[in-house]
Every structure is written in C-alpha cells, then in structure tokens.
Design an enzyme around this catalytic site. Structure first.
Site, mmCIF file in Angstrom:
data_model
loop_
_atom_site.group_PDB
_atom_site.id
_atom_site.type_symbol
_atom_site.label_atom_id
_atom_site.label_comp_id
_atom_site.label_asym_id
_atom_site.label_seq_id
_atom_site.Cartn_x
_atom_site.Cartn_y
_atom_site.Cartn_z
ATOM 1 N N CYS A 1 -7.450 -0.746 -15.398
ATOM 2 C CA CYS A 1 -8.228 0.307 -14.751
ATOM 3 C C CYS A 1 -8.620 1.370 -15.765
ATOM 4 C CB CYS A 1 -7.322 1.013 -13.745
ATOM 5 S SG CYS A 1 -7.789 0.815 -12.077
ATOM 6 N N CYS B 1 -4.629 8.681 -13.127
ATOM 7 C CA CYS B 1 -4.359 8.388 -11.712
ATOM 8 C C CYS B 1 -2.865 8.300 -11.468
ATOM 9 C CB CYS B 1 -5.034 7.074 -11.328
ATOM 10 S SG CYS B 1 -4.656 6.530 -9.665
ATOM 11 N N CYS C 1 -0.692 4.135 -10.188
ATOM 12 C CA CYS C 1 0.031 3.115 -10.950
ATOM 13 C C CYS C 1 0.822 3.761 -12.076
ATOM 14 C CB CYS C 1 -0.951 2.125 -11.576
ATOM 15 S SG CYS C 1 -1.735 1.040 -10.378
ATOM 16 N N GLN D 1 3.023 -3.299 6.551
ATOM 17 C CA GLN D 1 3.260 -3.595 5.135
ATOM 18 C C GLN D 1 1.921 -3.739 4.423
ATOM 19 O OE1 GLN D 1 6.172 -3.560 3.743
ATOM 20 N NE2 GLN D 1 7.624 -3.856 5.405
ATOM 21 N N GLU E 1 11.986 1.974 17.030
ATOM 22 C CA GLU E 1 10.977 2.597 16.153
ATOM 23 C C GLU E 1 10.633 3.976 16.694
ATOM 24 O OE1 GLU E 1 8.976 2.098 13.315
ATOM 25 O OE2 GLU E 1 7.994 3.940 13.962
ATOM 26 N N ASP F 1 15.162 -1.780 8.123
ATOM 27 C CA ASP F 1 14.076 -1.646 7.147
ATOM 28 C C ASP F 1 13.621 -0.191 7.160
ATOM 29 O OD1 ASP F 1 11.939 -1.969 5.468
ATOM 30 O OD2 ASP F 1 10.758 -3.211 6.820
ATOM 31 N N CYS G 1 12.931 -0.069 0.509
ATOM 32 C CA CYS G 1 11.875 0.228 -0.473
ATOM 33 C C CYS G 1 12.378 1.238 -1.493
ATOM 34 C CB CYS G 1 10.617 0.721 0.228
ATOM 35 S SG CYS G 1 10.913 2.104 1.315
HETATM 36 N N1 SAH Z 1 9.983 -3.190 9.689
HETATM 37 C C1 SAH Z 1 8.626 -2.749 9.753
HETATM 38 C C2 SAH Z 1 8.431 -1.266 9.386
HETATM 39 C C3 SAH Z 1 9.181 -0.742 8.208
HETATM 40 S S1 SAH Z 1 8.680 0.847 7.629
HETATM 41 C C4 SAH Z 1 7.738 -3.619 8.932
HETATM 42 O O1 SAH Z 1 8.194 -4.415 8.137
HETATM 43 O O2 SAH Z 1 6.520 -3.527 9.080
HETATM 44 C C5 SAH Z 1 9.791 1.929 8.366
HETATM 45 C C6 SAH Z 1 9.489 2.275 9.802
HETATM 46 O O3 SAH Z 1 10.546 3.142 10.241
HETATM 47 C C7 SAH Z 1 8.192 3.016 10.043
HETATM 48 O O4 SAH Z 1 7.476 2.368 11.060
HETATM 49 C C8 SAH Z 1 8.643 4.422 10.520
HETATM 50 O O5 SAH Z 1 7.782 4.977 11.487
HETATM 51 C C9 SAH Z 1 9.987 4.125 11.116
HETATM 52 N N2 SAH Z 1 10.981 5.200 11.152
HETATM 53 C C10 SAH Z 1 11.122 6.252 10.305
HETATM 54 N N3 SAH Z 1 12.219 6.963 10.606
HETATM 55 C C11 SAH Z 1 12.799 6.368 11.686
HETATM 56 C C12 SAH Z 1 13.980 6.625 12.460
HETATM 57 N N4 SAH Z 1 14.759 7.646 12.174
HETATM 58 N N5 SAH Z 1 14.265 5.785 13.470
HETATM 59 C C13 SAH Z 1 13.460 4.714 13.760
HETATM 60 N N6 SAH Z 1 12.337 4.441 13.069
HETATM 61 C C14 SAH Z 1 12.014 5.247 12.045
#
Ligand code: SAH
Length: 456
Positions: A71, A77, A80, A282, A332, A381, A408
């Site tokens: 890039c 930027c 990256c 994602q 969620e 997650d 992550c």
């Molecule tokens: N497992 C999903 C999303 C992962 S990202 C996938 O793979 O697509 C993390 C998610 O957690 C987001 O959607 C965010 O809105 C949610 N989140 C953030 N804090 C939270 C909490 N305290 N309790 C429940 N969900 C939460």
C-alpha cells in the site's frame, strides 16, 4: 541521549503491536515500521530511563524478512502494522505473541509455539470497511483511515485489505458531496454532516450494503445518490444511520432505510446468516470458517450435548454447532444482533437454539441461580477485554466438561485461562488463526477440559 538524536541500531524483537524493538546504549527502543532483523537509523522521539520511542528514518541493512509494503499509504495509515514484514514471518510473529502471553501472563511456562492457520491469499479479505470522512488542509473532502494514534485522516479509497467495490462507492459519495456542497463531519467543532461510510459485502452471496453515518437524519438529493450507488454491482441496500453524539463511537442507534434491504446475507459452511449494520460479524469470512471448524472440532460434539455460546453476536457459532449438538443457548448484549440470531435460526430451520439478550456476566449467573442451567460445553468469544469475572465464576460452577475459548486478544485470554486453570481446568489445545493479515492482531482458539479440583 535526548529527543531528536539520530541513533543506529539492530532490531532484535517485535512488540505486541508489531513495532520493532532494539537496544541502543542499554536503552530499549520501540520503533514503528522497523522489522526484526533490520539495521536502521532512527530519530529519538521520546526517551525515559530504560526505554524510549524512535522514528524510523532509514533502513541501513534490510532484514531478510523485510518486504516492500504493498500500500502506498502503509506508513501513515494506522490500519496495518506489518506491511513491511513477509507473510510467513508475520505468522511466526503472531504464534510467538500468543506463546509469550500464555507464558508471561497465564503462567503456562511449558507452552510451545502454537500452530497458526494462515491465508493462501492474504489480501482483500475484509468484508467490512468503515471509512471516516473529513476535510483536509486545502478544504477538500477526503475519505480514508485514521493515522496512527490520531484522528487525522490519511486519504485512501482503495484499502488493499478491503473489497474493490469500496473505491467505487466512496468516489460516488465524495462526488455527490462535492456537487451539493455537503460538508464532512468536523469532530472539533461538532459540525458538518457525513461522519463515516460503512460498507459490508457478503463474500458468498455478493450482496453489498452501504450505510451513511450522518450527524443528522438526511442528506441532500438522497434519491440521486441512491441511484448512483445502485449502479455498483452487488448493491442490495442503502441506508442512513443517525449519530448526532459527540463521541468516538461510530454508529448511532437509529437506522433509516433509503433503498433495498437493511441487511445483507452471507454463508459460512452450510449456514446462511443475515447481518444488520449494527451487528457484529467476523470480518474475514475465509478464516472465520477455519476458526469455527476448529471450535467445532474442539467441542467434540456427539449430538446430545447442551452448549452455551457466550458473546454470540448474530448466532454464528451457535448455529454452526447446533446441527451436531442437542441444544445450544446463545447470550449477546446487543438486541439487534439477537434479533438477527433468531432470524438466522429460522432461515436455516434450526430449532434447537435459543438466544438471550443481556450481558454474559448477568444472564449466566441469573439463569444458573434461578433455573440451575447446565452445560456440557461452553464456548466463549468475548471482545478484547475478555470475560468478566462473574461470567468466569459461573462457568466454573456449571463445570462443563469442555470450554472452548475464542479470543481476539491473547493477553486477556491468558489472564482468563490462568483463573480457569486455578479452578480445575487444563489447557489441552491451542491454535492461532490469522484473521487480520498485515496487522498485529491474531485470533486464538483454546480447548480446556475439566480435570477436577486439585485443591481438594
Ligand atoms: N461469536 C460471535 C461474536 C463475537 S464478537 C461471532 O463469532 O460472530 C463479541 C460479541 O460480544 C459482540 O457481538 C458483542 O456485542 C458482544 N458482547 C460484548 N460484551 C458483552 C457482554 N458483556 N455480554 C454478552 N455479549 C457481549
């Protein structure tokens, strides 16, 4: 040593964000854009007793793993961090990052370097882009990305991590703003209109959605802009998101349809997903499939298990696992995402899933206390900050046989694993997944199993 001194040093390591690390006269320097193995000249920006920051001014001897950034705006930027590093070396850097966090923060002293799933073609992998709009010094409206640690915009309408269509869309929006004298948002004076443009593309369906994030609820000659955007191949939805708050949060809560659908659909494996602009999805579909496959493999489902999927977003993992499980429950916090999750269950005719709106750390303890819910497998997650203690404590009380932790941020992951391992769990498998090539970020999947309370 003082500010503006010119130093020469060899880069011997890389920090968690991908910055080069080297020593000069016993002082450790962090230097952005320098690559492990480089000998460089740098200008000292800031210096403390034992460490400092310097700016790369010249590469004297390039590292064998250095490459020419693809890039033109890679350096200014903030998107990256690793464009000057070979892809193979990036994967190695990420595997070492996970390993270091698990050793240093998690206390897993015998942790080896994990396997990491890379991409065959690590470009144009992002299905989502959010471009900030602003005004440059000459008064011209620009769209691009924020510079490192700042909110000044580096103009760039063709990010090489994003899809080709982004450029066509941005140029149409910019032309419309020019024609009708529509100002970009100005953070300092809290004035102007166009804040961001969000673009999402379903890689398996080709569907594209554009969401104009405005400091207001309408834009001049919206029909004309809409017509122009409809010409972009794949366009299925155009909408406005209203955000009048003086905040760094990109999206507001109010959504106004302009044309077409207010969502896109996409497929991962054989599951179809509907995705609204406010829902998390994602960003790298190719790697997401590998990530979910790994989670599925780690969950070792035989068909009758009860699975809890915490931080489930639009239910992607829940639905991916549902066909192999007895029952899946997702939790969620964003109501729109849960709406998508329920809709997704319906679209795919998956009946053995249930979704709950709320914080994992509130919903799970409440359900456990009031209803005595149980789980064979818990998948988590969470966002970068990791799991809340109340969620972890309830997970331990529920004592599932297996916990699959997708993360992550390997630093908060290591912290949470340390707690779970103190409560009877053991880490069985660790795998990295490169969801974000050319950046310093890496996703990790962990399998833990319950081994009994060793303190008893
Ligand atoms: N497992 C999903 C999303 C992962 S990202 C996938 O793979 O697509 C993390 C998610 O957690 C987001 O959607 C965010 O809105 C949610 N989140 C953030 N804090 C939270 C909490 N305290 N309790 C429940 N969900 C939460």
């Amino acid at each position: 040593m003082k500010k503006n001194d010119i130093i020469t040093l060899r880069i011997e390591d890389m920090g968690v964000d991908g910055e080069g690390i080297g020593k000069y006269e016993g002082c450790t320097f962090f230097i952005k854009d320098a690559v492990i193995g480089d000998v460089i000249e740098a200008k000292v920006m800031k210096v403390k007793k034992s460490y400092g920051y310097a700016r790369l001014t010249q590469v004297l001897e390039p590292s064998p793993v250095r490459r020419e950034p693809e890039c033109v705006c890679a350096r200014p930027c903030g998107g990256c961090q690793l464009q000057a590093l070979d892809y193979e070396a990036q994967l190695d850097f990420k595997a070492r990052k996970i390993q270091n966090h698990l050793i240093r923060i998690g206390g897993f002293s015998d942790m080896s370097k994990p396997e990491i799933m890379g991409m065959d073609n690590p470009w144009r992998y992002r299905n989502k882009a959010q471009f900030p709009f602003g005004t440059d010094r000459e008064g011209k409206t620009v769209a691009g990305f924020y510079a490192v640690h700042s909110h000044s915009i580096v103009p760039c309408t063709d990010c090489l991590l994003g899809v080709k269509e982004n450029q066509m869309i941005l140029e149409r929006v910019l032309a419309h703003m020019k024609k009708y004298n529509i100002p970009a948002y100005d953070e300092k004076n809290v004035s102007g209109l166009v804040r961001h443009v969000l673009i999402r593309k379903g890689f398996s369906t080709g569907e594209i959605m554009v969401c104009l994030i405005l400091n207001g609820c309408k834009i001049k000659a919206v029909e004309e802009l809409s017509k122009s955007l409809q010409e972009v191949p794949g366009m299925t939805g155009i909408m406005i998101n209203v955000n009048r708050e003086n905040t760094n949060v990109i999206m507001g809560t109010e959504l106004r349809p302009v044309w077409g659908q207010t969502y896109i659909t996409d497929r991962i494996g054989d599951v179809t997903y509907r995705i609204s602009p406010l829902s998390f999805y994602q960003v790298n579909p190719v790697q997401t499939e590998k990530l979910y496959q790994t989670a599925l493999e780690y969950a070792e489902l035989k068909g009758n298990e009860t699975v809890w999927d915490l931080y489930c977003g639009i239910g992607t993992i829940s639905l991916f696992l549902a066909k192999q499980a007895g029952r899946v429950c997702g939790v969620e916090v964003i109501p729109e995402a849960v709406e998508d999750a329920r809709k997704n269950a319906e679209i795919n005719s998956i009946g053995n899933v249930e979704f709950f709106v709320g914080k994992a750390e509130e919903v799970l303890p409440k359900k456990y206390k009031e209803e005595g819910i149980r789980a064979d497998v818990i998948v988590v997650d969470p966002p970068r900050k990791g799991c809340d203690m109340a969620a972890l404590q309830t997970m331990v009380q529920m004592q599932p046989e297996r916990i699959v932790y997708i993360s992550c941020d390997s630093a908060t992951l290591a912290r949470d694993l340390k707690y779970l391992c103190g409560e009877g769990y053991e880490v069985r498998k660790v795998k990295g997944c490169d969801m974000f090539p050319w950046t310093g970020h890496v996703e990790t999947v962990i399998l833990m199993t319950y081994c009994g309370d060793k303190r008893k």
